[in-house]
Scaffold this active site. Structure first.
Site, PDB file in Angstrom:
ATOM      1  N   ASN A 156     -10.200  -2.916   2.452  1.00 52.45           N
ATOM      2  CA  ASN A 156      -9.906  -2.910   1.021  1.00 52.45           C
ATOM      3  C   ASN A 156     -11.181  -2.662   0.222  1.00 52.45           C
ATOM      4  OD1 ASN A 156      -7.152  -3.422   1.196  1.00 52.45           O
ATOM      5  ND2 ASN A 156      -7.356  -5.626   0.952  1.00 52.45           N
ATOM      6  N   HIS A 172       0.831  -1.210   0.000  1.00 54.72           N
ATOM      7  CA  HIS A 172       0.000   0.000   0.000  1.00 54.72           C
ATOM      8  C   HIS A 172       0.871   1.268   0.000  1.00 54.72           C
ATOM      9  CE1 HIS A 172      -3.843  -2.142   0.873  1.00 54.72           C
ATOM     10  NE2 HIS A 172      -3.040  -3.000   1.482  1.00 54.72           N
ATOM     11  N   TYR A 232       0.908  -4.537  12.557  1.00 56.32           N
ATOM     12  CA  TYR A 232       0.956  -3.134  12.127  1.00 56.32           C
ATOM     13  C   TYR A 232       1.800  -2.247  13.035  1.00 56.32           C
ATOM     14  CZ  TYR A 232      -2.430  -4.007   8.399  1.00 56.32           C
ATOM     15  OH  TYR A 232      -3.049  -4.464   7.266  1.00 56.32           O
TER      16      TYR A 232
HETATM   17 FE1  HDE Z   1      -2.355  -4.829   5.567  1.00 57.23          FE
HETATM   18  N1  HDE Z   1      -0.558  -3.984   6.005  1.00 57.23           N
HETATM   19  N2  HDE Z   1      -1.638  -6.612   6.154  1.00 57.23           N
HETATM   20  N3  HDE Z   1      -4.075  -5.733   4.971  1.00 57.23           N
HETATM   21  N4  HDE Z   1      -3.051  -3.085   4.929  1.00 57.23           N
HETATM   22  C1  HDE Z   1      -0.240  -2.697   5.847  1.00 57.23           C
HETATM   23  O1  HDE Z   1       0.854  -1.359   7.427  1.00 57.23           O
HETATM   24  C2  HDE Z   1      -0.520  -6.822   6.866  1.00 57.23           C
HETATM   25  C3  HDE Z   1      -4.393  -7.041   5.076  1.00 57.23           C
HETATM   26  C4  HDE Z   1      -4.310  -2.814   4.473  1.00 57.23           C
HETATM   27  O2  HDE Z   1      -3.250   3.459   3.962  1.00 57.23           O
HETATM   28  C5  HDE Z   1       1.088  -2.335   6.436  1.00 57.23           C
HETATM   29  O3  HDE Z   1       1.100   0.885   7.739  1.00 57.23           O
HETATM   30  C6  HDE Z   1      -0.417  -8.198   7.252  1.00 57.23           C
HETATM   31  C7  HDE Z   1      -5.779  -7.281   4.821  1.00 57.23           C
HETATM   32  C8  HDE Z   1      -4.414  -1.432   4.079  1.00 57.23           C
HETATM   33  O4  HDE Z   1      -1.607   3.305   5.402  1.00 57.23           O
HETATM   34  C9  HDE Z   1       1.545  -3.644   7.067  1.00 57.23           C
HETATM   35  C10 HDE Z   1      -1.532  -8.821   6.745  1.00 57.23           C
HETATM   36  C11 HDE Z   1      -6.297  -6.047   4.537  1.00 57.23           C
HETATM   37  C12 HDE Z   1      -3.155  -0.890   4.320  1.00 57.23           C
HETATM   38  C13 HDE Z   1       0.416  -4.583   6.728  1.00 57.23           C
HETATM   39  C14 HDE Z   1      -2.294  -7.816   6.056  1.00 57.23           C
HETATM   40  C15 HDE Z   1      -5.221  -5.098   4.625  1.00 57.23           C
HETATM   41  C16 HDE Z   1      -2.340  -1.939   4.848  1.00 57.23           C
HETATM   42  C17 HDE Z   1       2.044  -1.663   5.492  1.00 57.23           C
HETATM   43  C18 HDE Z   1      -1.917 -10.283   6.832  1.00 57.23           C
HETATM   44  C19 HDE Z   1      -7.732  -5.693   4.145  1.00 57.23           C
HETATM   45  C20 HDE Z   1      -2.714   0.534   4.051  1.00 57.23           C
HETATM   46  C21 HDE Z   1       2.095  -0.206   5.908  1.00 57.23           C
HETATM   47  C22 HDE Z   1      -2.048 -10.770   8.151  1.00 57.23           C
HETATM   48  C23 HDE Z   1      -8.672  -5.939   5.212  1.00 57.23           C
HETATM   49  C24 HDE Z   1      -3.019   1.456   5.176  1.00 57.23           C
HETATM   50  C25 HDE Z   1       1.319  -0.125   7.099  1.00 57.23           C
HETATM   51  C26 HDE Z   1      -2.581   2.861   4.819  1.00 57.23           C
HETATM   52  C27 HDE Z   1      -1.008  -1.769   5.245  1.00 57.23           C
HETATM   53  C28 HDE Z   1       0.420  -5.845   7.145  1.00 57.23           C
HETATM   54  C29 HDE Z   1      -3.475  -8.129   5.364  1.00 57.23           C
HETATM   55  C30 HDE Z   1      -5.437  -3.710   4.381  1.00 57.23           C
HETATM   56  C31 HDE Z   1       2.894  -4.166   6.605  1.00 57.23           C
HETATM   57  C32 HDE Z   1       0.705  -8.805   8.058  1.00 57.23           C
HETATM   58  C33 HDE Z   1      -6.524  -8.612   4.877  1.00 57.23           C
HETATM   59  C34 HDE Z   1      -5.627  -0.720   3.511  1.00 57.23           C
HETATM   60  O5  HDE Z   1       1.664  -3.528   8.449  1.00 57.23           O
END
Ligand code: HDE
Length: 689
Positions: free
Chosen positions: A145, A72, A359
């Site tokens: 999402n 993202h 996160y």
């Molecule tokens: Fe994320 N995800 N994610 N994700 N995610 C990040 O956090 C992560 C997942 C989502 O505009 C990171 O600040 C893991 C699902 C959005 O700043 C990080 C897993 C969904 C955004 C991270 C998931 C998301 C992130 C990268 C699996 C939809 C952007 C930067 C367990 C429900 C937020 C940050 C923004 C961002 C980890 C799965 C949505 C790396 C480990 C499922 C919208 O922490």
């Protein structure tokens, strides 16, 4: 003096001697006499080490970038508010849902997933839809999402998924694209990704605008009321403008036309007061209903169809203010699914549980300090009182001696600091019995997660036939880019479990024989189709949020041009004039106008509909202009309305336009058509899989 010049650090602002501007200073507040030249020993001599002004300026510049988000990375943000329609106190004690009409400030960030921060806005990709609610009882982040399901069921697979989809490890390409070996290799070996891949290959991942896409919390959460009663919930954001996506050829061409297409669209809409709006929808259900479903509500690769549990609209999200500074706000905003407030709670979804852990690490790594919550965009808008102290970049100056608890300092007349409150403080929903949480420690996937294909089939069967063709074509396109020969074969073998029709189209599109069907881990069921899953069934025929381009030349009929401009604006759309130069266009009656875009840099893909209003000479000129022919050809190919005056007809013919209900005159018929896309046209002009 404009606000931005005020001395934000406090103290008196020093003005230049002519009183026109504040005096430029170093970060230490030392006034600067010369911002053009470094300090040298003589005019042509070496620069001196003692030039602390140069050193500080370059030092700060060298460190301007922080690590981009691992996923993202590219995003656009906006401020706004959430307004609840009615009190939801019967189902949740969350403060933002207690009183009808209550408004809660929010900051929203939309993003693509796979590309770097400098990548383009319109690749085929999932979009992030993250909302930070600054509630009276702390920040609640709904980090979702634009697709209601996810690729994987267990957080332990997330690094593998992301490594596979991002640019390949050795060659560092493709940027922001899933059409490559490693992603499809991973998909072919992970049948649980099937449902999400249907969504990813649908037009959901090529939205027309951030304003015309839905958002989803994805996981099942809980709402908890004052009595401690829990209700399961799935969160939905429904765009007021309805759903609208681009077609693939248009999305590809948009990458060349405007790298910042979505960012610009959001910014401009907010700037002109056309505030993007979504309604918050809740699917509420209890354990009994969850138990009755043929899939597990803790499995993030599954959704609950709206026909099974209706979406109750409980409030609206309005984005009414652009960020003041991209870095300070959109780049530094730190969303965390663990930001949750009393009245909302987690479920045992193992993907969500992994996110709860992850996160916080990301924020420390990106923002460099445990005090990232003090950055203005992340700071709660309610009191923050605790005994946490110090750390890198501490900006608060706590008073007194009380930095531990319990203490009895108040007995001596000193401030004793805050205390826990068992009544109003956050308490987790116990739920152990309900969830059958006793058990051995096991690395295990629940049997109830084993069906990877039924909902993928349901999704495919819920689409219009045109949408099904888009999905099949997208998969053929992506797999055509895959060089590992065994991978497409395995994908087709898996997808035979979703739909024989889809598998056959993919095989034909790739020129491959249909492979043997892969064994499914669980029996594949025929679930009832759901209209809510289709974009085309949920579009609105409206010019609101839509944009119309009018191609003009010298001599174009001024009355016609003005009438279209007025009618589009009246219907809530925006309108731009496109011409072969920006200045000095002379319409009929010697009417001078300024164009909004020069033809070569303003192709029709940035509009939802186009009008071609040309004089006879203008038409002859445009027929020799490749960009003009392409303008019309693409509008036709992208299934848009084209309004034209008689003199312009030869240009339409040269562009291969064939008559259909989207090809109109320049009056009301055009305004009506401009609010729509003409998907029926596609069968005549494009061989879809
Ligand atoms: Fe994320 N995800 N994610 N994700 N995610 C990040 O956090 C992560 C997942 C989502 O505009 C990171 O600040 C893991 C699902 C959005 O700043 C990080 C897993 C969904 C955004 C991270 C998931 C998301 C992130 C990268 C699996 C939809 C952007 C930067 C367990 C429900 C937020 C940050 C923004 C961002 C980890 C799965 C949505 C790396 C480990 C499922 C919208 O922490």
């Amino acid at each position: 003096m404009p606000d931005e010049m005020k001395n934000t650090a406090g103290g008196e602002t020093h003005l230049t001697t002519d009183q026109s501007h504040p005096v430029l200073t170093t970060n230490q507040g030392i006034p600067v006499a010369d911002n053009q030249n470094s300090l040298k020993a003589g005019a042509r001599g070496p620069v001196l080490l003692e030039d602390f002004i140069l050193r500080e300026k370059i030092f700060h510049f060298d460190h301007e970038r922080i690590p981009e988000r691992i996923v993202h990375a590219r995003g656009s943000g906006a401020h706004g508010y959430f307004e609840v329609y009615e009190s939801l106190s019967d189902i949740t004690k969350a403060s933002l849902f207690q009183q009808a009409g209550e408004k809660t400030p929010v900051f929203v960030r939309f993003s693509t997933v796979a590309g770097g921060a400098g990548s383009v806005d319109t690749p085929r990709d999932v979009r992030g839809f993250a909302v930070k609610f600054y509630t009276k009882e702390g920040n609640w982040d709904l980090v979702g999402n634009n697709i209601p399901v996810f690729f994987i069921q267990d957080a332990i697979k997330f690094p593998d998924l992301i490594h596979a989809v991002k640019m390949e490890a050795d060659r560092a390409y493709p940027q922001a694209g899933s059409a490559h070996d490693t992603l499809w290799d991973f998909v072919s070996l992970m049948p649980e990704s099937s449902h999400m891949m249907m969504w990813a290959m649908s037009d959901r991942t090529i939205p027309r605008s951030l304003r015309t896409m839905e958002g989803f919390g994805v996981h099942t959460f809980r709402l908890v009321n004052k009595e401690g009663k829990s209700t399961f919930v799935k969160f939905h954001w429904k765009p007021k403008l309805g759903l609208q996506s681009t077609v693939w050829d248009e999305a590809v061409k948009l990458q060349a036309a405007d790298n910042d297409y979505h960012r610009r669209d959001l910014w401009e809409a907010i700037n002109r007061g056309d505030y993007p709006e979504w309604e918050l929808g809740l699917q509420l259900f209890d354990q009994q209903l969850a138990d009755s479903l043929p899939y597990d509500v803790l499995d993030a690769t599954k959704l609950i169809p709206e026909e099974v549990v209706p979406v109750r609209k409980v409030g609206r999200l309005v984005l009414d203010r652009n960020p003041d500074n991209f870095f300070a706000e959109t780049e530094q905003v730190a969303y965390m699914p663990t930001n949750i407030v009393p009245g909302i709670d987690f479920s045992n979804d193992p993907l969500l549980q992994g996110r709860l852990f992850s996160y916080l690490d990301t924020q420390k790594s990106r923002l460099g300090t445990t005090n990232f919550h003090q950055i203005p965009i992340n700071a709660a808008k309610c009191p923050v009182m605790n005994f946490q102290r110090d750390g890198m970049m501490q900006t608060r100056v706590p008073q007194g001696r009380a930095n531990y608890e319990p203490n009895s300092l108040s007995k001596a007349g000193e401030a004793g600091g805050p205390r826990e409150c068992p009544v109003t403080g956050y308490s987790s929903f116990p739920g152990r019995k309900e969830n059958n949480e006793e058990g051995d420690k096991l690395r295990i996937r629940s049997e109830s997660f084993a069906d990877h294909y039924s909902q993928a089939r349901m999704f495919y069967n819920s689409q219009t036939s045109n949408e099904q063709a888009h999905i099949a074509s997208a998969i053929v396109f992506e797999l055509s880019k895959v060089e590992l020969e065994h991978v497409p074969v395995q994908v087709i073998a898996n997808f035979r479990n979703i739909s024989e029709d889809l598998a056959q189209r993919i095989a034909t599109g790739l020129g491959l024989a249909l492979p043997e069907k892969a064994r499914a881990a669980a029996e594949v069921k025929d679930l009832a189709p759901s209209d809510a899953l289709s974009i085309q069934k949920n579009m609105q025929h409206t010019l609101k949020g839509r944009s119309v381009g009018i191609l003009v030349t010298d001599g174009s009929d001024a009355d016609v041009v003005e009438a279209i401009q007025a009618a589009v604006k009246n219907a809530g759309g925006t309108v731009k004039l496109v011409a072969d130069r920006i200045n000095g266009i002379t319409l009929s009656g010697d009417k001078k106008v300024k164009a909004d875009g020069k033809l070569e840099g303003t192709p029709s893909q940035i509009f939802d509909a186009v009008a071609v209003v040309l004089s006879k000479e203008g038409t002859l000129k445009m027929m020799k202009q490749g960009a003009a022919v392409q303008f019309v050809m693409d509008a036709f190919g992208h299934l848009k309305a084209i309004g034209y005056n008689e003199e312009a007809m030869p240009l339409l013919q040269k562009a291969g336009v064939e008559a259909d209900e989207g090809i109109t005159g320049t009056g009301d018929d055009f305004i009506e058509a401009a609010a729509r896309r003409f998907y029926a046209r596609e069968a005549n002009i494009r061989n879809l899989a």
